[in-house]
Design a protein around this motif. Structure first.
Motif, short mmCIF file in Angstrom:
data_model
loop_
_atom_site.label_atom_id
_atom_site.label_comp_id
_atom_site.label_asym_id
_atom_site.label_seq_id
_atom_site.Cartn_x
_atom_site.Cartn_y
_atom_site.Cartn_z
N SER A 327 0.86 -1.21 0.09
CA SER A 327 0.09 0.05 0.02
C SER A 327 0.74 1.33 0.01
CB SER A 327 -0.98 0.03 1.04
OG SER A 327 -1.90 -1.04 1.41
N SER A 328 2.13 1.11 0.20
CA SER A 328 3.05 2.29 0.51
C SER A 328 2.91 3.25 -0.91
CB SER A 328 4.53 1.94 0.81
OG SER A 328 4.40 1.34 1.96
N LEU A 329 3.06 2.61 -2.14
CA LEU A 329 3.24 3.32 -3.32
C LEU A 329 1.76 4.05 -3.57
CD1 LEU A 329 4.54 4.21 -5.90
CD2 LEU A 329 3.52 2.24 -6.85
N ARG A 330 0.60 3.64 -3.02
CA ARG A 330 -0.66 4.21 -3.29
C ARG A 330 -0.80 5.41 -2.49
NH1 ARG A 330 -4.89 3.29 -0.43
NH2 ARG A 330 -4.17 1.25 0.30
N GLU A 331 -0.35 5.08 -1.10
CA GLU A 331 -0.51 6.14 0.07
C GLU A 331 0.36 7.39 -0.45
OE1 GLU A 331 0.18 3.84 3.46
OE2 GLU A 331 -1.74 2.93 3.33
N ASP A 332 1.40 7.02 -0.62
CA ASP A 332 2.57 7.86 -0.93
C ASP A 332 2.43 8.80 -2.25
OD1 ASP A 332 3.80 7.30 1.18
OD2 ASP A 332 5.46 6.06 0.08
N PHE A 333 1.65 8.27 -3.07
CA PHE A 333 1.17 9.06 -4.30
C PHE A 333 -0.01 9.87 -3.92
CE2 PHE A 333 -1.76 8.83 -8.13
CZ PHE A 333 -1.18 9.79 -8.79
N GLN A 334 -0.89 9.53 -3.15
CA GLN A 334 -1.91 10.27 -2.78
C GLN A 334 -1.63 11.43 -1.66
OE1 GLN A 334 -4.29 10.56 -4.51
NE2 GLN A 334 -4.79 8.54 -5.41
N LYS A 335 -0.23 10.95 -1.12
CA LYS A 335 -0.01 11.96 -0.07
C LYS A 335 0.66 13.43 -0.40
CE LYS A 335 3.45 12.11 3.77
NZ LYS A 335 4.56 11.64 4.55
N THR A 336 0.69 13.47 -1.85
CA THR A 336 1.18 14.68 -2.55
C THR A 336 -0.03 15.68 -2.24
OG1 THR A 336 2.63 13.70 -4.05
CG2 THR A 336 1.68 15.50 -4.81
N SER A 337 -1.23 15.19 -2.41
CA SER A 337 -2.55 16.26 -2.20
C SER A 337 -2.48 16.74 -0.92
CB SER A 337 -3.87 15.21 -2.63
OG SER A 337 -3.57 14.92 -3.87
N ARG A 338 -1.95 15.89 0.05
CA ARG A 338 -2.34 16.48 1.51
C ARG A 338 -1.00 17.34 1.80
NH1 ARG A 338 -3.07 10.85 2.00
NH2 ARG A 338 -0.99 10.39 3.21
N VAL A 339 0.13 17.04 1.52
CA VAL A 339 0.88 18.07 1.82
C VAL A 339 1.10 19.26 1.00
CG1 VAL A 339 2.59 15.85 2.54
CG2 VAL A 339 2.62 16.92 0.14
N SER A 340 0.35 19.15 -0.22
CA SER A 340 0.17 20.36 -1.03
C SER A 340 -0.79 21.23 -0.56
CB SER A 340 -0.19 19.96 -2.36
OG SER A 340 0.90 18.91 -2.75
N GLU A 341 -1.62 20.98 0.39
CA GLU A 341 -2.71 22.01 0.62
C GLU A 341 -2.50 23.43 1.21
OE1 GLU A 341 -4.99 19.70 3.67
OE2 GLU A 341 -5.72 18.13 2.21
N ARG A 342 -1.45 23.51 2.19
CA ARG A 342 -1.24 24.65 2.64
C ARG A 342 -0.45 25.55 1.55
NH1 ARG A 342 3.87 24.92 5.27
NH2 ARG A 342 5.07 22.90 5.33
N TYR A 343 0.30 25.14 0.91
CA TYR A 343 1.25 25.57 -0.36
C TYR A 343 0.33 26.13 -1.37
CZ TYR A 343 5.25 23.11 1.60
OH TYR A 343 6.28 22.83 2.44
N LEU A 344 -0.82 25.24 -1.65
CA LEU A 344 -1.72 25.62 -2.59
C LEU A 344 -2.64 26.96 -2.00
CD1 LEU A 344 -3.27 22.48 -3.95
CD2 LEU A 344 -1.57 24.08 -5.29
N VAL A 345 -2.77 27.12 -0.96
CA VAL A 345 -3.61 28.10 -0.19
C VAL A 345 -2.78 29.33 -0.27
CG1 VAL A 345 -4.49 29.33 2.03
CG2 VAL A 345 -4.92 26.70 1.37
N THR A 346 -1.37 29.14 0.03
CA THR A 346 -0.34 30.31 -0.01
C THR A 346 -0.38 30.73 -1.43
OG1 THR A 346 0.92 29.31 1.56
CG2 THR A 346 1.85 30.86 0.20
#
Length: 960
Positions: A327-346
């Motif tokens: 499951s690591s590849l799938r979770e890390d692929f979708q993790k990009t969306s979570r770590v990008s949230e505050r940067y997208l708000v900025t």
């Protein structure tokens, strides 16, 4: 003539549309908002794509067909050889790489510890001097409570022909003369901790033993390296020196040959492949997922596995562990969306700020800060509407969607700023409806054509011709988003322009909407109040100066007074041309080094298990390529010596894990000819070879069938091949795959080759380039076709050349910036075609259609008319991209670099290359002066020379 008529007709239609929208601004402002709210409510159906293979593996690949055939012959869930696998093993599993910070030998038992509980220090010192197999670090916990650590300087080195320390301790502890505790080696401790993991479920706790893949004797299948380490430990405990590990194939005590090339890493060998040391050990635990309950338990076990490894890491500071699960590849692929949230708000905050600043002026009436904000609101409403439609139609979200807002941002900013630029060219004494109609007639034609280009290029990418699902979904969603972005710019932003027009006509403040007093009424007010309410009234303006009202804008002043004259200066042009030649040279250098990015770690977040595990995998386990399954799927004459030679020749050069080779060696050891008759060959294979304990594990590699006369035949079999490599290179592995496939077509033996990673590599290059290739062809075709419809076909010629130059440069510099050609970069290149046309088309259209002046004059005019809108769009787009560079993800890193290069190279063409090149290349602007008749010129000269009365002279001149 047809071109002019069509052009004029379209302008008239858009003019009427603008007049109609200006007549009903409330409806066109409220309808998009209501639609967006209604469709935005569909986020309750929000779903995330779970299958990375479905997204990134080519849909129509031969490897998937081969996998189905392999699974039908040799079910994976019942195969011990499933342990021979690569990173992308199907099914559920947990995997960990164990290594040391000091690059110590992970096979050396001296890294274990011994804790002494009682007895005197002198006693233990004497004991340890006389024993072998002792640990390097010994901790004594004496009766006084003081601790002491013995090392090599205390005489703990090994000696020859000395009794085992373990036997000493066993005897002493039996007679209660001492108490001691051995700490197991790290691999054994970790293995014990992993097998004790429990997954609680109502009424039952599942352990590894409940969900593991079972052996024939109903025991869990574990890596052979576990058995190797146990035998090594037992050999050292009993002071046996005859046990040695060989690499990459070693033999266990039962005689079974096992492959350890992917289980021992960083290996140093003695002569005859005897392992001297190994810097890393890899352990794998395979799980069953035969139903939904079992799959859910297996998924939770994988999560607990990672937590267990992390806890073990904290308590053992000398080793470093890299866990990884299915499951690591799938979770890390979708993790990009979570770590990008505050940067997208900025990014959104920066774009809003820059858009407001770009639309502001010192004149508080003609300043349009609300239009800058409403332009981004328009794009946001279109994004919300497109997301709602995607949710309602069953679409699933994945991290590649992060690029869609930036596609819409580039498209929407161009349209809004171009409309604002057209508004500034209208006369202030006109009615708002007339000004709006003029804006639509002036800007909507080019905006509609570029939107059509977006829909065509992304529409081709969304077609079934696209073989990678992630690219197809991205293009499909981009088409939907661009379409609504276009409609909302026409309706919502157009109505917002109408409202601000009424505010401007009433001389109201552009921010507070308050009536601005006349200058004479402001004299008594404070300076800050006069500064905030500075405005220019029409009564104070001389006749004919209405068109210069907006020249106080900072960007307008910069372009008109400074930049246009500088870039068209005779002394600047040679440097621009030289700079362009340098640009082409570096782009060519990068273009010749383009490589495909088929590595899946390029699409995941950086600080993740996938990146850490893949890095360790490449560092320690790159000596051998992934294990390739060699499947003979039809009955062949295995007993025939010529066939035997063919099979051995096909697999020559590989490390072979083969029942066939082992059986032939088995026959030779028995002094039996390998060319036996069919019946004898098969009977000995079934009744003798496969019955031996060291060869019984080959039973699952052979499929037997009985014929009508009870004759047994081998209908299918498999072997495993591993190529020795210096470094795991995807391109080399792909070449190896293609070579073996070509051999399978021409050989007498019908076989297929398969590895789970082939699903991602098979036809990846053709699948990857297809969307870009088809989009480029469609763009060129559309430009060629529309050449017969636009006002001048030379516009499309220049657009085509500009697009080619920009795309060539982006690909070249993208490669030099270490960006590979993968799914994300290809999608960015498709967008780059449209972004270039967006920004360059207005400039080229204004220049080509200009008449009666010089080329330099029309270059300046084109920059003055459209340069401000392009510059505003570029500045907003650039500040929106900057936060994306800080996102800790490889996917967003690729996205940022590609989009930044597209914006930078396009800006370079718009403001440097095209303004210079167009000053000395066609079309020509000067009209040839009509040649006068030479006889008339002579007559005029004669009249001037003859002294006659003035009346006659005037009559003659008039006649001429």
């Amino acid at each position: 003539m047809l071109r002019q008529v069509l052009h004029r007709g379209l302008r008239t239609c858009f003019s009427r549309l603008g007049h109609f929208i200006a007549s009903h601004p409330v409806f066109f402002a409220s309808a998009p908002v209501l639609i967006s709210i209604l469709l935005g409510a569909s986020f309750s159906r929000y779903q995330v794509e779970e299958s990375v293979e479905h997204l990134l593996a080519p849909q129509h690949s031969l490897a998937k067909i081969e996998r189905n055939l392999v699974n039908s012959l040799f079910p994976v869930n019942r195969s011990k050889h499933r342990l021979y696998s690569d990173l992308q093993t199907p099914g559920r599993y947990g995997r960990v790489i164990v290594t040391s910070f000091q690059k110590a030998n992970m096979l050396d038992q001296h890294h274990t510890d011994l804790i002494l509980k009682s007895g005197s220090g002198v006693f233990w010192k004497r004991l340890l001097r006389g024993a072998v197999g002792g640990p390097r670090n010994v901790k004594w916990e004496g009766s006084s409570g003081s601790d002491r650590t013995f090392g090599k300087e205390e005489g703990l080195e090994r000696g020859k022909n000395r009794p085992s320390l373990k036997s000493y301790l066993a005897k002493l502890m039996t007679h209660k003369l001492a108490q001691a505790e051995f700490k197991l080696d790290h691999e054994s401790q970790l293995h014990a901790a992993v097998t004790r993991i429990q997954v609680p479920r109502p009424g039952f706790n599942y352990t590894f033993a409940h969900i593991c893949i079972l052996n024939n004797d109903k025991t869990c299948i574990v890596d052979d390296i576990v058995h190797v380490l146990e035998e090594l430990k037992n050999a050292r405990a009993t002071n046996r020196t005859n046990f040695a590990i060989t690499y990459p194939i070693t033999h266990l005590k039962d005689g079974r040959a096992v492959y350890n090339g992917h289980q021992l890493g960083g290996v140093t060998v003695h002569s005859k492949d005897r392992v001297k040391s190994a810097e890393a050990v890899q352990l794998t635990y395979y799980l069953q997922s035969i139903n939904s309950l079992n799959d859910m338990v297996a998924e939770r076990w994988e999560s607990s596995f990672c937590d267990t490894v992390r806890l073990f890491q904290k308590s053992n500071s000398k080793v470093k562990m890299y866990p990884y699960t299915s499951s690591s590849l799938r979770e890390d692929f979708q993790k990009t969306s979570r770590v990008s949230e505050r940067y997208l708000v900025t990014s959104l905050i920066l774009v809003v700020t820059m858009a407001i600043l770009c639309c502001s002026m010192q004149d508080c009436v003609r300043s349009k800060p609300w239009l800058g904000l409403l332009g981004l609101v328009t794009i946001s409403l279109a994004t919300l509407t497109a997301a709602g439609i995607i949710n309602l139609t069953g679409g699933k979200y994945n991290s590649t969607f992060l690029g869609v807002p930036f596609v819409m941002l580039g498209h929407g900013l161009y349209g809004t700023f171009e409309m604002l630029s057209s508004w500034r060219k209208t006369r202030e004494d006109q009615h708002v409806k007339e000004r709006t109609a003029a804006v639509y007639a002036d800007s909507m034609l080019s905006f509609s054509l570029t939107t059509a280009m977006y829909l065509v290029t992304f529409g081709i990418g969304a077609s079934p011709f696209t073989n990678i699902e992630a690219a197809r979904i991205f293009c499909c969603n981009s088409c939907i988003a661009i379409f609504f972005n276009y409609l909302y710019v026409l309706s919502f932003y157009g109505s917002s322009l109408v409202f601000t027009g009424y505010i401007e006509n009433n001389y109201q403040h552009s921010i507070f909407c308050r009536k601005v007093p006349k200058p004479e009424a402001l004299q008594e007010k404070p300076a800050w109040y006069r500064f905030l309410l500075t405005a220019r009234f029409s009564e104070d303006t001389a006749d004919g100066e209405e068109a210069n009202t907006y020249e106080s804008h900072l960007l307008v002043c910069f372009l008109k007074r400074y930049y246009c004259d500088w870039i068209t200066n005779t002394y600047v042009k040679p440097f621009v041309v030289l700079f362009y030649l340098i640009y082409i040279s570096f782009a060519l250098m990068g273009y010749l080094q383009v490589s495909e990015g088929s590595d899946l770690s390029n699409i995941v977040a950086t600080a993740t298990q996938t990146i850490e595990y893949t890095t360790a995998q490449q560092k320690y386990f790159s000596n051998y390529s992934p294990v390739i399954g060699f499947y003979i799927y039809e009955s062949i004459e295995y007993w025939n010596t010529s066939v035997q030679e063919d099979v051995l020749e096909y697999t020559k050069g590989f490390v072979r894990i083969s029942w066939f080779e082992s059986y032939l060696n088995y026959l030779r050891k028995l002094n039996v000819s390998t060319g036996l008759p069919k019946k004898n060959f098969t009977d000995m294979l079934r009744n003798s070879f496969l019955k031996a304990p060291q060869f019984s594990h080959f039973q699952e590699d052979i499929i037997f069938s009985k014929k009508y006369n009870d004759e047994v035949d081998v209908v299918a079999s498999r072997m495993f091949l591993v190529a020795k490599t210096m470094e795991t290179n995807r391109e080399e592995l792909y070449d190896l795959l293609e070579t073996l496939r070509r051999l399978s077509v021409t050989s007498k033996v019908k076989f297929i080759v398969f590895n789970p990673s082939f699903v991602y590599m098979d036809r990846y290059a053709s699948s990857l380039g297809a969307p870009l290739h088809n989009s480029c062809i469609s763009a060129l075709f559309l430009l060629f076709f529309s050449a017969f419809l636009v006002a001048d076909s030379l516009i499309n010629v220049w657009l085509t050349l500009t697009v080619v130059s920009v795309e060539f440069g982006v690909i070249g510099f993208m490669t030099l910036w270490k960006v590979q050609l993968d799914c994300i970069s290809v999608l960015c290149l498709i967008y780059g075609i449209n972004y270039t046309i967006d920004n360059c088309a207005p400039l080229l259209s204004t220049f080509v259609l200009g008449k009666d002046f010089t080329r330099t004059k029309w270059v300046k005019n084109a920059l003055e008319v459209h340069g401000v809108a392009i510059l505003q769009s570029y500045l907003c787009y650039l500040v929106g991209l900057i936060p994306l560079a800080a996102v800790p993800s490889n996917l967003t890193c690729t996205l940022f670099r590609c989009l930044f290069l597209i914006a930078l190279v396009t800006f370079f063409h718009c403001f440097a290359i095209l303004p210079v090149i167009l000053t000395f290349l066609p079309p020509s602007k000067k009209k040839r002066k009509e040649k006068k008749n030479p006889e008339n010129r002579e007559e005029i000269e004669c009249v001037e020379m003859v002294d006659i009365d003035s009346t006659r002279v005037v009559d003659q001149i008039t006649t001429v």
